[in-house]
Scaffold this motif. Structure first.
Motif, PDB file in Angstrom:
ATOM      1  N   GLY A  84     -47.110  67.847   0.639  1.00 47.91           N
ATOM      2  CA  GLY A  84     -47.260  66.411   0.499  1.00 47.91           C
ATOM      3  C   GLY A  84     -47.791  65.768   1.758  1.00 47.91           C
ATOM      4  O   GLY A  84     -48.493  64.769   1.711  1.00 47.91           O
ATOM      5  N   LEU A  91     -56.259  64.878  -0.440  1.00 40.85           N
ATOM      6  CA  LEU A  91     -55.882  65.994  -1.298  1.00 40.85           C
ATOM      7  C   LEU A  91     -56.478  67.311  -0.817  1.00 40.85           C
ATOM      8  O   LEU A  91     -55.811  68.354  -0.856  1.00 40.85           O
ATOM      9  CB  LEU A  91     -56.322  65.722  -2.739  1.00 40.85           C
ATOM     10  CG  LEU A  91     -55.758  64.462  -3.403  1.00 40.85           C
ATOM     11  CD1 LEU A  91     -56.294  64.335  -4.829  1.00 40.85           C
ATOM     12  CD2 LEU A  91     -54.248  64.465  -3.394  1.00 40.85           C
ATOM     13  N   THR A 111     -47.906  61.564  -9.549  1.00 41.97           N
ATOM     14  CA  THR A 111     -48.056  60.453  -8.618  1.00 41.97           C
ATOM     15  C   THR A 111     -46.828  59.543  -8.697  1.00 41.97           C
ATOM     16  O   THR A 111     -46.275  59.307  -9.767  1.00 41.97           O
ATOM     17  CB  THR A 111     -49.328  59.663  -8.952  1.00 41.97           C
ATOM     18  OG1 THR A 111     -50.454  60.513  -8.728  1.00 41.97           O
ATOM     19  CG2 THR A 111     -49.470  58.423  -8.091  1.00 41.97           C
ATOM     20  N   ASN A 121     -50.620  62.442  -6.593  1.00 44.04           N
ATOM     21  CA  ASN A 121     -50.597  63.812  -7.098  1.00 44.04           C
ATOM     22  C   ASN A 121     -51.203  63.842  -8.498  1.00 44.04           C
ATOM     23  O   ASN A 121     -50.496  64.058  -9.492  1.00 44.04           O
ATOM     24  CB  ASN A 121     -49.167  64.365  -7.129  1.00 44.04           C
ATOM     25  CG  ASN A 121     -48.572  64.521  -5.747  1.00 44.04           C
ATOM     26  OD1 ASN A 121     -48.851  65.471  -5.028  1.00 44.04           O
ATOM     27  ND2 ASN A 121     -47.739  63.543  -5.359  1.00 44.04           N
ATOM     28  N   VAL A 126     -52.539  68.920  -9.006  1.00 40.31           N
ATOM     29  CA  VAL A 126     -51.325  69.687  -9.280  1.00 40.31           C
ATOM     30  C   VAL A 126     -51.687  71.070  -9.808  1.00 40.31           C
ATOM     31  O   VAL A 126     -51.149  72.089  -9.357  1.00 40.31           O
ATOM     32  CB  VAL A 126     -50.426  68.933 -10.281  1.00 40.31           C
ATOM     33  CG1 VAL A 126     -49.283  69.824 -10.766  1.00 40.31           C
ATOM     34  CG2 VAL A 126     -49.880  67.656  -9.658  1.00 40.31           C
TER      35      VAL A 126
END
Length: 276
Positions: A84, A91, A111, A121, A126
């Motif tokens: 994170g 990202l 997210t 996210n 993911v």
């Protein structure tokens, strides 16, 4: 006999400034010393955020690799890197965290509004991060901030299968402004809806929800994550002195529940960590 208790320590995080909390471990020497103390106190895994020379959050690949190597040399802890970072990290840079070859990585399933910020996210990210973890045999810890993310985990496992180690471990992150409440009712709902493939789960209570979440998880057979990433007081108005202090409190609570702290070797088996 009650199952052993996995205690994960999250010592630093990306949100607290060193100037506001001098006891926060932000240098490599401080982090290694903290890891040793927390292992001695009863932790079996460390969840790591790295800081740079100015004590600011960073995903610098060299620092990540140096940190993983130092922790492995100095402790037997399962080394889990945060993918994170801070809420502002791109990202693409977060995907490169796995280049440091940790034992485990966090993997947030969607997210989340994170206070005044947004923790991004998106689904394609993911999926890509999960497939990288599968390819590199890194054990993911699926971080779930709300019930939508619980259901997203079902979708992910249905489409892409199990992690390389065959175990599915999740952490319920509770009490974040924008996520699920740190309450017993929220925990019951989340655990009820976990996919059948889940083999173990832990819970993290942020701030004032730390104790309710800890006690709730112990009562339901879950595991614990504690540390100064998540709370900076040991009681109302009393600052935390060290991460080991929080680990010791978790051990004491586990003892009341007749659950002895898990060793790092037991944690590796629980999580399906691949030897490196």
């Amino acid at each position: 006999m009650p199952a052993p208790l996995l205690i994960t320590v999250a010592p630093t995080g990306a949100e607290t400034d060193k100037a506001d909390c001098p006891q926060l471990p932000t240098t490599l020497d401080e982090l290694v010393a903290t890891a040793r103390d927390c292992e001695a106190a009863g932790a079996a895994m460390i969840h790591v955020h790295v800081r740079d020379g100015d004590h600011r959050p960073t995903l610098d690949g060299g620092l990540l690799k140096e940190t993983v190597a130092a922790l492995r040399e100095s402790t037997d802890l399962v080394v889990q890197l945060s993918t994170g970072g801070s809420v502002h990290d791109p990202l693409e840079q977060r995907l490169k965290v796995l280049d440091a070859e940790p034992d485990s990585c966090s993997l947030t399933m969607g997210t989340t509004n994170f206070g005044d910020d947004v923790f991004m996210n998106p689904w394609p990210f993911v999926v890509e991060l999960y497939q990288l973890a599968q390819e590199r045999a890194v054990a993911p810890e699926f971080e779930l901030f709300d019930l939508g993310q619980v259901h997203a985990l079902t979708r992910l496992l249905d489409r892409y299968g199990l992690p390389a180690g065959g175990r599915v471990h999740v952490d319920l992150v509770m009490g974040v402004p924008g996520g699920m409440d740190g309450t017993a009712s929220a925990m019951v709902a989340a655990v009820r809806d976990l996919p059948a493939e889940v083999t173990s789960w832990s819970a993290t209570g942020i701030g004032r929800t730390t104790l309710p979440v800890m006690l709730g998880s112990l009562s339901m057979g879950g595991h614990l994550r504690v540390g100064m990433e998540d709370v900076l007081t040991i009681s109302r108005g009393v600052p935390v002195e060290s991460n080991a202090q929080l680990v010791r409190r978790a051990v004491e609570a586990g003892t009341v529940a007749q659950r002895e702290p898990m060793s790092p070797a037991q944690a590796r088996e629980l999580l399906g960590v691949t030897p490196r």
